[in-house]
Design a protein around this motif. Structure first.
Motif, PDB file in Angstrom:
ATOM      1  N   SER A 167      60.444 -35.029   4.502  1.00 52.92           N
ATOM      2  CA  SER A 167      59.610 -36.017   4.570  1.00 52.92           C
ATOM      3  C   SER A 167      60.441 -37.269   4.599  1.00 52.92           C
ATOM      4  O   SER A 167      61.528 -37.236   4.115  1.00 52.92           O
ATOM      5  CB  SER A 167      58.705 -35.978   3.283  1.00 52.92           C
ATOM      6  N   GLU A 168      59.879 -38.363   5.178  1.00 52.02           N
ATOM      7  CA  GLU A 168      60.916 -39.431   5.459  1.00 52.02           C
ATOM      8  C   GLU A 168      62.231 -39.140   5.974  1.00 52.02           C
ATOM      9  O   GLU A 168      62.375 -38.864   7.140  1.00 52.02           O
ATOM     10  CB  GLU A 168      60.704 -40.367   4.154  1.00 52.02           C
ATOM     11  N   TYR A 169      63.120 -39.545   5.229  1.00 53.34           N
ATOM     12  CA  TYR A 169      64.544 -39.738   5.458  1.00 53.34           C
ATOM     13  C   TYR A 169      65.293 -38.110   5.936  1.00 53.34           C
ATOM     14  O   TYR A 169      66.250 -38.295   6.670  1.00 53.34           O
ATOM     15  CB  TYR A 169      65.508 -40.320   4.415  1.00 53.34           C
ATOM     16  N   GLY A 170      64.734 -37.147   5.542  1.00 54.88           N
ATOM     17  CA  GLY A 170      65.379 -35.805   5.625  1.00 54.88           C
ATOM     18  C   GLY A 170      66.497 -35.694   4.665  1.00 54.88           C
ATOM     19  O   GLY A 170      66.734 -36.612   3.789  1.00 54.88           O
ATOM     20  N   THR A 171      67.361 -34.595   4.808  1.00 55.57           N
ATOM     21  CA  THR A 171      68.334 -34.648   4.025  1.00 55.57           C
ATOM     22  C   THR A 171      69.622 -34.683   4.750  1.00 55.57           C
ATOM     23  O   THR A 171      70.102 -35.821   4.733  1.00 55.57           O
ATOM     24  CB  THR A 171      68.520 -32.977   3.400  1.00 55.57           C
ATOM     25  N   GLY A 172      70.132 -33.681   5.599  1.00 60.95           N
ATOM     26  CA  GLY A 172      71.233 -33.916   6.426  1.00 60.95           C
ATOM     27  C   GLY A 172      71.351 -35.137   7.324  1.00 60.95           C
ATOM     28  O   GLY A 172      72.281 -35.792   7.478  1.00 60.95           O
ATOM     29  N   LEU A 173      70.183 -35.473   7.906  1.00 67.04           N
ATOM     30  CA  LEU A 173      70.259 -36.809   8.673  1.00 67.04           C
ATOM     31  C   LEU A 173      69.926 -37.881   7.790  1.00 67.04           C
ATOM     32  O   LEU A 173      70.226 -39.048   8.533  1.00 67.04           O
ATOM     33  CB  LEU A 173      69.059 -36.584   9.726  1.00 67.04           C
ATOM     34  N   GLY A 174      69.490 -37.975   6.696  1.00 68.42           N
ATOM     35  CA  GLY A 174      69.148 -38.994   5.875  1.00 68.42           C
ATOM     36  C   GLY A 174      70.412 -40.183   5.862  1.00 68.42           C
ATOM     37  O   GLY A 174      70.270 -41.243   6.055  1.00 68.42           O
ATOM     38  N   PRO A 175      71.635 -39.713   5.633  1.00 66.73           N
ATOM     39  CA  PRO A 175      72.839 -40.985   5.713  1.00 66.73           C
ATOM     40  C   PRO A 175      72.770 -41.536   7.050  1.00 66.73           C
ATOM     41  O   PRO A 175      72.892 -42.660   7.049  1.00 66.73           O
ATOM     42  CB  PRO A 175      73.916 -40.269   5.460  1.00 66.73           C
ATOM     43  N   LEU A 176      72.568 -40.855   8.023  1.00 59.95           N
ATOM     44  CA  LEU A 176      72.534 -41.540   9.452  1.00 59.95           C
ATOM     45  C   LEU A 176      71.381 -42.325   9.684  1.00 59.95           C
ATOM     46  O   LEU A 176      71.674 -43.594  10.223  1.00 59.95           O
ATOM     47  CB  LEU A 176      72.353 -40.292  10.651  1.00 59.95           C
ATOM     48  N   LEU A 177      70.169 -42.032   9.085  1.00 55.58           N
ATOM     49  CA  LEU A 177      68.999 -42.902   9.394  1.00 55.58           C
ATOM     50  C   LEU A 177      69.107 -44.110   8.460  1.00 55.58           C
ATOM     51  O   LEU A 177      68.781 -45.330   8.957  1.00 55.58           O
ATOM     52  CB  LEU A 177      67.852 -42.146   8.936  1.00 55.58           C
TER      53      LEU A 177
END
Ligand code: MRU
Length: 348
Positions: A167-177
């Motif tokens: 949901s929203e940011y994700g996990t592995g991609l969160g820092p990139l977003l």
């Protein structure tokens, strides 16, 4: 399309169905489908229309609620058990599916003396709570993960651990977003992720939409990219983390981690606590899903890419040994080795 506009999982107005973004149609088409019966729900998970460990847990929570709305008083718990077991049996590796279904079942079982409408209402609240908790965890993971990166870094991603998978940011991609939102320059090489191309179809789509500089590569190009110093960290999600830190994730993750170790590139596994399974002592105890060989022979290609009838082995996940993981990023912060001690300290 911006990531805010994509709603991968939602309850339909009135709550009689679950609506999902059909991920098998991406990146070409944005198609939402509405699921009312348990067979369609099962098929959606099996066919990866909804996929990613946290996402299938969130989806299953809503499914239990939607299905429970149709049970009569006398049959309520028998049908609840039947449907819960059926949903859990769909995919074995991601612990989130069984965990969230069991959370719903336990809630209902704890209300056995209450009137059915009250139980159903509580199930609806619980399903929404699972979804909201995941969003909050993803935000915290993105923040903690970004703390491990530096301006100008380029990371390698494998599979899809973005908003579509959570949901929203994700996990592995969160820092990139998060980095993109803050105007930071952090780039990505995106493993296409054979055989079902979650990297090429989904991660590249999500990163492009969010304005992250990303370059698609075939999985077997990651070693060269690391040898040439193009990658400063590997960011991956997780389907189930054992008590010792072994991390089951999309097939190919452990290969990327072994290469990263060789070239001194840190591997970060980003996951919510709903993906940690302390009852699983090591990765050897994690069930690995083996999927239909047809996915390798012909799926996703214009024409079959292998001789008709060739024997195929198609494991969907592998386990990255904890020795290869530099840090585990959770909603409670960054966990370093020894994982058998430190995971239990935080989540035991
Ligand atoms: O088979 P999939 O596409 O469901 O596999 C998904 C993954 O392996 C993801 O990396 C994992 O679920 C983490 S998602 C935050």
């Amino acid at each position: 399309m911006t990531m805010e506009k994509v709603q991968n999982i939602a309850l339909s107005p009135g709550g009689s169905a679950v609506r999902i973004l059909d991920q098998t149609r991406l990146p070409g088409e944005v198609v939402y489908i509405t699921l009312r019966d348990r067979e369609a729900m099962y098929e959606a998970v099996k066919a990866l229309r909804v996929r990613g460990a946290p996402a299938i847990g969130i989806f299953a929570g809503y499914c239990v609620y939607v299905l429970a709305r149709s049970y009569g008083e006398a049959e309520f718990f028998a049908r609840l058990d039947e449907d819960c077991d059926y949903l859990i049996s769909c995919r074995p590796t991601a612990v989130n599916l069984a965990r969230q279904v069991e959370r719903m079942r336990t809630l209902a079982r704890g209300m056995e003396k209450k009137p059915v409408p009250e139980i159903v209402e509580a199930l609806g609240r619980e399903a929404r709570a699972i979804h909201e908790e995941d969003a909050a965890m993803c935000r915290a993971i993105a923040e903690a993960g970004l703390g491990l990166l530096h301006e100008g870094d380029t990371v390698l991603t494998h599979c899809n651990a973005g908003p579509l998978a959570t949901s929203e940011y994700g996990t592995g991609l969160g820092p990139l977003l998060l980095a993109a939102e803050r105007g930071m320059d952090i780039r990505a090489y995106v493993d296409e992720t054979r055989p079902l191309l979650q990297g090429a179809r989904l991660t590249a789509w999500e990163l492009q939409n969010a304005g992250v500089d990303c370059t698609l590569i075939c999985d077997n190009m990651a070693a060269l990219a690391m040898k040439q110093g193009r990658i400063q960290a590997v960011l991956a999600g997780c389907d189930r983390m054992a008590a010792n830190g072994d991390a089951a994730n999309k097939i190919g993750t452990s290969g990327a981690a072994i290469i990263a170790k060789h070239y001194g590139v840190p591997v970060y596994i980003l996951l919510p606590s709903s993906t940690i399974d302390l009852a699983c002592p090591t990765g050897a105890d994690i069930p690995i899903e083996v999927r239909d060989g047809e996915e390798i022979r012909s799926l996703w290609y214009e024409k079959p890419m292998a001789p008709a009838g060739v024997k195929c082995w198609n494991p969907a996940f592998d386990v990255t040994d904890h020795e290869l993981i530099a840090a585990v990023v959770t909603e409670k912060g960054v966990v370093r080795p020894p994982y058998d001690v430190n995971l239990r300290k935080l989540f035991g």
